[in-house]
Write a protein that holds these residues in place. Sequence first.
Motif, PDB file in Angstrom:
ATOM      1  N   GLY A 173      88.280 101.392  55.945  1.00 48.33           N
ATOM      2  CA  GLY A 173      89.583 100.942  56.412  1.00 48.33           C
ATOM      3  C   GLY A 173      89.570 100.033  57.608  1.00 48.33           C
ATOM      4  N   LEU A 174      88.400  99.537  58.012  1.00 49.08           N
ATOM      5  CA  LEU A 174      88.336  98.603  59.138  1.00 49.08           C
ATOM      6  C   LEU A 174      88.692  97.186  58.678  1.00 49.08           C
ATOM      7  CD1 LEU A 174      85.125  99.709  61.067  1.00 49.08           C
ATOM      8  CD2 LEU A 174      87.473  99.795  61.897  1.00 49.08           C
ATOM      9  N   PRO A 175      89.548  96.491  59.419  1.00 53.41           N
ATOM     10  CA  PRO A 175      89.933  95.137  59.019  1.00 53.41           C
ATOM     11  C   PRO A 175      88.827  94.125  59.298  1.00 53.41           C
ATOM     12  CG  PRO A 175      90.943  95.687  61.114  1.00 53.41           C
ATOM     13  CD  PRO A 175      90.252  96.933  60.638  1.00 53.41           C
ATOM     14  N   VAL A 176      88.719  93.139  58.414  1.00 49.80           N
ATOM     15  CA  VAL A 176      87.760  92.041  58.580  1.00 49.80           C
ATOM     16  C   VAL A 176      88.539  90.732  58.453  1.00 49.80           C
ATOM     17  CG1 VAL A 176      85.742  90.862  57.618  1.00 49.80           C
ATOM     18  CG2 VAL A 176      85.832  93.373  57.668  1.00 49.80           C
ATOM     19  N   GLY A 177      88.341  89.835  59.398  1.00 46.09           N
ATOM     20  CA  GLY A 177      89.034  88.564  59.363  1.00 46.09           C
ATOM     21  C   GLY A 177      88.201  87.473  58.724  1.00 46.09           C
ATOM     22  N   VAL A 178      88.883  86.434  58.274  1.00 49.05           N
ATOM     23  CA  VAL A 178      88.213  85.216  57.834  1.00 49.05           C
ATOM     24  C   VAL A 178      88.826  84.044  58.592  1.00 49.05           C
ATOM     25  CG1 VAL A 178      87.581  86.024  55.535  1.00 49.05           C
ATOM     26  CG2 VAL A 178      89.795  84.950  55.869  1.00 49.05           C
ATOM     27  N   GLU A 179      88.008  83.077  58.904  1.00 50.91           N
ATOM     28  CA  GLU A 179      88.461  81.915  59.667  1.00 50.91           C
ATOM     29  C   GLU A 179      88.361  80.670  58.805  1.00 50.91           C
ATOM     30  OE1 GLU A 179      87.246  79.621  63.839  1.00 50.91           O
ATOM     31  OE2 GLU A 179      87.187  81.802  63.691  1.00 50.91           O
ATOM     32  N   LEU A 180      89.396  79.827  58.895  1.00 48.23           N
ATOM     33  CA  LEU A 180      89.394  78.535  58.213  1.00 48.23           C
ATOM     34  C   LEU A 180      89.304  77.440  59.263  1.00 48.23           C
ATOM     35  CD1 LEU A 180      92.262  79.028  55.571  1.00 48.23           C
ATOM     36  CD2 LEU A 180      89.793  79.339  55.243  1.00 48.23           C
ATOM     37  N   LEU A 181      88.327  76.573  59.123  1.00 51.55           N
ATOM     38  CA  LEU A 181      88.141  75.432  60.031  1.00 51.55           C
ATOM     39  C   LEU A 181      88.523  74.167  59.277  1.00 51.55           C
ATOM     40  CD1 LEU A 181      86.704  74.658  62.895  1.00 51.55           C
ATOM     41  CD2 LEU A 181      84.891  73.820  61.389  1.00 51.55           C
ATOM     42  N   GLY A 182      89.427  73.387  59.852  1.00 51.66           N
ATOM     43  CA  GLY A 182      89.909  72.185  59.181  1.00 51.66           C
ATOM     44  C   GLY A 182      89.408  70.906  59.812  1.00 51.66           C
ATOM     45  N   ARG A 183      89.812  69.810  59.212  1.00 51.75           N
ATOM     46  CA  ARG A 183      89.454  68.501  59.762  1.00 51.75           C
ATOM     47  C   ARG A 183      90.361  68.153  60.940  1.00 51.75           C
ATOM     48  NH1 ARG A 183      87.558  64.638  54.788  1.00 51.75           N
ATOM     49  NH2 ARG A 183      87.182  66.236  53.226  1.00 51.75           N
ATOM     50  N   GLU A 184      90.022  67.083  61.636  1.00 54.63           N
ATOM     51  CA  GLU A 184      90.815  66.662  62.788  1.00 54.63           C
ATOM     52  C   GLU A 184      92.262  66.378  62.391  1.00 54.63           C
ATOM     53  OE1 GLU A 184      88.574  64.398  66.259  1.00 54.63           O
ATOM     54  OE2 GLU A 184      88.211  63.428  64.332  1.00 54.63           O
TER      55      GLU A 184
END
Length: 208
Positions: A173-184
């Motif tokens: 039940g521990l949350p895990v995040g995901v990150e999105l990296l975009g262009r300028e």
Amino acid sequence: MSNAEQVTTVVEDAIIEMEVAGATIIDSVDIIDQSLLESARTLKYEFAHAFDQYLDQLGDSAPVNSLAELVATGELYPDIQNRIEERSVLDVDVESLESNTDYLRILNRRKKIKSQTLSEMAKHDLDALMYPPSRILPVEIPDSQPFEEMNCEISAHTGLPAIVLPGGFTNDGLPVGVELLGREFEEPRLFELAYAFEQATDHRRPPI
């Protein structure tokens, strides 16, 4: 299953969910060597100056006049205090940074990281890169999260926009995040992708 493996499992499931929702996934894309990321940190050279500038903006409401004064109180959380002292943050001569060869090398590394990242994104025609902001699960209080396990510095080093969203949960039940990296200057596209993913998955639970 190890700590890191649990994070990997959640992120891999999130990738599948994103693909099912209609995204075109290229897995995986090689971006930056971890050692290059670690060698591009500017905290030692910039933190004290930036902190003192923040205090100046507070004016008379500032509780202390400088980071050095705050450290001298001994009231900082021990891990933070040790990090400041071990990295000799207070020993940096801010006035000489423009001629400090070590600092200038770091800035050049950051330019290289940004160039390589954008090049890979263009090569694969990517709207965003997806990765876990931390490669391990949250540690239990009073332990401190290992700084070395963080991926979120990619955005800091490149200046490229990023957004973190709920990726899922471990079996415990521990949350895990995901990150999105975009262009300028592509923040609008990042918001679109993040919103679409959240609507398709609804990885949110009220805290217990």
